[in-house]
Design an enzyme around this catalytic site. Structure first.
Site, PDB file in Angstrom:
ATOM      1  N   ARG A   1      27.775  44.309 105.321  1.00  0.00           N
ATOM      2  CA  ARG A   1      28.031  44.663 103.947  1.00  0.00           C
ATOM      3  C   ARG A   1      26.958  44.837 103.138  1.00  0.00           C
ATOM      4  O   ARG A   1      25.999  43.941 103.173  1.00  0.00           O
ATOM      5  CB  ARG A   1      28.997  43.431 103.315  1.00  0.00           C
ATOM      6  CG  ARG A   1      30.326  43.306 103.798  1.00  0.00           C
ATOM      7  CD  ARG A   1      31.136  41.975 103.260  1.00  0.00           C
ATOM      8  NE  ARG A   1      32.535  41.950 103.974  1.00  0.00           N
ATOM      9  CZ  ARG A   1      33.298  40.899 103.889  1.00  0.00           C
ATOM     10  NH1 ARG A   1      33.124  40.036 102.941  1.00  0.00           N
ATOM     11  NH2 ARG A   1      34.165  40.765 104.699  1.00  0.00           N
TER      12      ARG A   1
ATOM     13  N   SER B   1      36.270  43.426 102.171  1.00  0.00           N
ATOM     14  CA  SER B   1      37.154  42.295 101.812  1.00  0.00           C
ATOM     15  C   SER B   1      37.765  42.241 100.383  1.00  0.00           C
ATOM     16  O   SER B   1      38.254  43.241  99.711  1.00  0.00           O
ATOM     17  CB  SER B   1      36.848  41.070 102.567  1.00  0.00           C
ATOM     18  OG  SER B   1      37.676  39.981 102.559  1.00  0.00           O
TER      19      SER B   1
ATOM     20  N   ASP C   1      41.483  43.857 101.415  1.00  0.00           N
ATOM     21  CA  ASP C   1      41.957  44.384 102.943  1.00  0.00           C
ATOM     22  C   ASP C   1      43.272  43.816 103.496  1.00  0.00           C
ATOM     23  O   ASP C   1      43.582  43.804 104.628  1.00  0.00           O
ATOM     24  CB  ASP C   1      40.761  44.081 103.823  1.00  0.00           C
ATOM     25  CG  ASP C   1      40.392  42.669 104.181  1.00  0.00           C
ATOM     26  OD1 ASP C   1      40.429  41.858 103.265  1.00  0.00           O
ATOM     27  OD2 ASP C   1      39.862  42.566 105.208  1.00  0.00           O
TER      28      ASP C   1
ATOM     29  N   THR D   1      33.416  28.170 109.048  1.00  0.00           N
ATOM     30  CA  THR D   1      33.773  29.084 108.712  1.00  0.00           C
ATOM     31  C   THR D   1      33.860  30.558 109.101  1.00  0.00           C
ATOM     32  O   THR D   1      32.630  30.831 109.474  1.00  0.00           O
ATOM     33  CB  THR D   1      33.466  29.266 107.127  1.00  0.00           C
ATOM     34  OG1 THR D   1      33.707  28.308 106.309  1.00  0.00           O
ATOM     35  CG2 THR D   1      34.134  30.511 106.185  1.00  0.00           C
TER      36      THR D   1
ATOM     37  N   GLU E   1      41.939  28.739 106.336  1.00  0.00           N
ATOM     38  CA  GLU E   1      40.460  28.638 105.602  1.00  0.00           C
ATOM     39  C   GLU E   1      41.109  28.040 104.106  1.00  0.00           C
ATOM     40  O   GLU E   1      41.924  28.870 103.572  1.00  0.00           O
ATOM     41  CB  GLU E   1      39.721  29.624 105.651  1.00  0.00           C
ATOM     42  CG  GLU E   1      39.351  29.858 107.203  1.00  0.00           C
ATOM     43  CD  GLU E   1      38.365  30.938 107.306  1.00  0.00           C
ATOM     44  OE1 GLU E   1      37.489  31.030 108.339  1.00  0.00           O
ATOM     45  OE2 GLU E   1      38.360  31.768 106.271  1.00  0.00           O
TER      46      GLU E   1
ATOM     47  N   SER F   1      39.472  29.279 101.565  1.00  0.00           N
ATOM     48  CA  SER F   1      39.378  30.597 100.839  1.00  0.00           C
ATOM     49  C   SER F   1      40.292  31.492 101.009  1.00  0.00           C
ATOM     50  O   SER F   1      40.129  32.771 101.078  1.00  0.00           O
ATOM     51  CB  SER F   1      37.871  31.054 101.545  1.00  0.00           C
ATOM     52  OG  SER F   1      38.379  31.456 103.101  1.00  0.00           O
TER      53      SER F   1
ATOM     54  N   LYS G   1      43.012  36.572 109.889  1.00  0.00           N
ATOM     55  CA  LYS G   1      43.825  35.975 108.841  1.00  0.00           C
ATOM     56  C   LYS G   1      44.676  37.188 108.334  1.00  0.00           C
ATOM     57  O   LYS G   1      44.393  38.284 108.256  1.00  0.00           O
ATOM     58  CB  LYS G   1      43.066  35.388 107.868  1.00  0.00           C
ATOM     59  CG  LYS G   1      42.053  36.076 107.345  1.00  0.00           C
ATOM     60  CD  LYS G   1      41.225  35.227 106.020  1.00  0.00           C
ATOM     61  CE  LYS G   1      39.874  35.952 105.629  1.00  0.00           C
ATOM     62  NZ  LYS G   1      38.895  35.842 106.723  1.00  0.00           N
TER      63      LYS G   1
END
Length: 611
Positions: free
Chosen positions: A76, A169, A336, A402, A421, A423, A434
């Protein structure tokens, strides 16, 4: 509802209109190229005589570019970086070089993304490099669209060698914002470290780009385009994923809920990729009212918003769900489509509670799990609510670093069914990512099951009731996360180093205010399947009553550092479970901030986001 009334804002970005850039003169670091062939200030075609897939392959000279280290979530950077010169092409070529050639040549792969700025141009670059490196077939989502869980589903359904996901993301999109790419392997899971490390190694030595000499492919229409032996099949981005969801859930049960005249829901796609999935799933298939889906047209810059489904950035949905005439159910997904937020009428469900509630109810509400759960797992910072469900069900519960890749090994070994998670990531072993829409459908399944015998106009079982009943049985894990975004990296690293030193010096029995220390460490994980070890995964201070605070730096942004502080405290007494989380956690939050000296190191007096 104070948890949901933290200061809310969108990340205001001066995003340049992408369409205007098509006709603008090329400007360094910001302009789109009018050609999809990577270029340097002066590139050299070393040979045009090589062939692959019956096509002419141009061997374009290039040089390594620093900073292409690939992590859990791929690579990224700012979009302007990726769209300049050979930056993207170097990474993609390095990936192809890192893969076993005997498996790569003649293989099929998948390509899609979240619709953000530069995805269209990037798609053409990737297709040319794929053809030039021996890939025989590429499945591409129409318009380059594939939400991340759908990409995983397509890889698995089509038995592809792997796939590219173009996404940063939950981070903002646009010419001045973020862009990212990652590779998922044949089980649909994010590439393991042995592959990402190999990619990075090749980025440091790459000298030639193998680009097939083919024209751009029209990705706007479903169908097959052939160039020699190389084939591009543009697919409906929803079809394979929808097929899988119908195998997991009882769609008739969910439809019975969504078609009730006394039930209302609102799904906020945040102008991101799940907008392409919302109407086909919720409206066309499950019968929800068209007005149930909002912000459901994907935009290259997410309409200037920050597509992160939390209480701060999903401000529009939060206002609706905490209004006097709120719908019964609310949900949002991210850029996403792999994250989710769940809300009830004037009620917020933490991600830690959400995965625990889904796991506790899944065997009786979701057909895919009717024979029981194999095991459960959560990331280390996620509150331990899931552990108590696992104990009740008599199954294993794993605590991992994570990163979704840690769940994949457990799933492939048949030891994990549901995981999550803090998050806002929740999922199961139907894919290896996920899955935001899956979590929404899981909650709708629970609500539909609990309300199937409630007459129209009767007192419906609500999200709040389901959550509070769960607390009454298992206890409540009060939880909050403070995010300090866009901090300078060096001071943040210094803060974490100082915390590690305090961990090393800490002793069992030390007092932190009224909290007695059980242990302090820097979390380390040994994978029970392959024996790999992940170190330095988060500094944690755990107390004798189960309370804890954790600090870690997040690597999901494209620049700077995000400090995440996690606070958790368990409460078994139902009389105390209704307290506001910030009030219940206030004393521990104060101790965590004092121990870390966060304000001194970062200069930040308050977080960017509170969850």
């Amino acid at each position: 509802a104070r948890d949901a009334r933290q200061p809310s804002r969108y990340m205001n970005t001066a995003t340049t209109n992408a369409r205007a850039l098509h006709s603008a003169p090329l400007a360094k670091n910001h302009a789109r190229r009018t050609t999809t062939t990577p270029r340097q200030s002066s590139h050299i075609v070393r040979s045009s005589g090589a062939t692959m897939n019956g096509l002419t392959v141009k061997e374009i000279a290039t040089t390594p570019i620093e900073g292409q280290k690939t992590g859990t979530s791929g690579l990224r950077k700012k979009a302007a970086v990726f769209s300049e010169g050979n930056y993207l092409a170097n990474w993609v070529q390095s990936l192809f070089s890192a893969l076993p050639k005997d498996e790569l040549v003649g293989s099929s792969m998948v390509l899609g993304g979240d619709g953000r700025w530069f995805n269209k141009e990037a798609s053409q670059i990737i297709l040319k490099l794929a053809a030039g490196n021996g890939v025989k077939k590429m499945y591409v989502g129409r318009d380059g669209y594939l939400c991340t869980p759908a990409a995983s589903a397509v890889i698995r359904e089509r038995k592809a060698f792997g796939g590219f996901i173009m996404s940063a993301s939950h981070n903002p999109g646009g010419p001045k914002e973020d862009w990212g790419i990652k590779f998922n392997y044949s089980s649909g899971e994010p590439a393991p470290e042995k592959i990402t490390d190999a990619i990075y190694g090749f980025t440091q030595t790459v000298s030639v780009l193998n680009m097939a000499d083919i024209p751009d492919v029209d990705l706007s229409k479903v169908g097959v385009t052939k160039f020699g032996d190389f084939e591009v099949e543009v697919i409906d981005p929803v079809a394979d994923y929808m097929k899988l969801l119908k195998e997991v859930f009882d769609f008739d049960l969910i439809k019975s809920l969504l078609s009730r005249p006394d039930f209302r829901m609102q799904f906020d796609a945040m102008h991101a990729i799940t907008g392409a999935y919302a109407k086909p799933i919720f409206v066309d298939t499950l019968g929800a009212a068209p007005s149930s889906c909002v912000n459901d047209t994907p935009k290259e810059d997410f309409a200037g918003g920050h597509p992160d489904p939390n209480l701060t950035y999903a401000e529009e949905l939060v206002k609706v769900m905490f209004s006097a005439d709120a719908p019964d159910f609310g949900a949002a997904s991210d850029g996403d489509g792999d994250r989710n937020m769940i809300l009830g009428n004037n009620f917020f469900v933490t991600p830690s509670d959400s995965v625990a509630i889904i796991a506790a109810n899944a065997p009786k509400c979701i057909p895919y799990f009717k024979s029981g759960l194999k095991g459960l797992a959560r990331s280390m910072p996620t509150a331990a609510a899931l552990d108590r469900v696992a104990a009740d069900l008599g199954v294993e519960c794993f605590e991992t670093p994570t990163g979704w890749k840690y769940f994949g090994n457990l799933m492939d070994a048949g030891r994990l069914s549901v995981c999550g998670e803090e998050s806002f990531g929740t999922g199961a072993d139907h894919v290896r990512e996920k899955d935001g829409p899956w979590a929404v459908l899981a909650w709708l399944s629970i609500l539909a099951y609990r309300n199937k015998d409630v007459p129209i106009g009767g007192q419906k079982v609500s999200v709040e009731q389901i959550t509070k009943e769960h607390w009454a049985k298992f206890g409540r894990n009060f939880f909050s996360r403070y995010d300090y975004e866009g901090c300078e990296s060096d001071p943040c690293n210094a803060m974490v180093d100082a915390l590690r030193a305090k961990c090393a010096a800490a002793k069992k029995g030390d007092m932190y205010g009224s909290y007695e220390l059980d242990y302090a460490d820097d979390f380390e994980y040994t994978d029970p399947i392959d024996g790999s070890v992940a170190k330095k995964q988060g500094v944690r201070f755990v107390f004798t009553d189960g309370s804890r605070f954790i600090f870690r730096l997040s690597g999901t942004g494209s620049s700077g550092a995000t400090v995440r502080m996690y606070i958790e405290q368990y409460e078994a007494d139902p009389a105390k479970q209704g307290a506001d989380a910030q009030d219940a956690l206030g004393p521990l939050i104060k101790i965590a901030l004092e121990t870390s000296e966060l304000a001194k190191f970062t200069g930040r007096e308050s977080p960017t986001v509170i969850t």
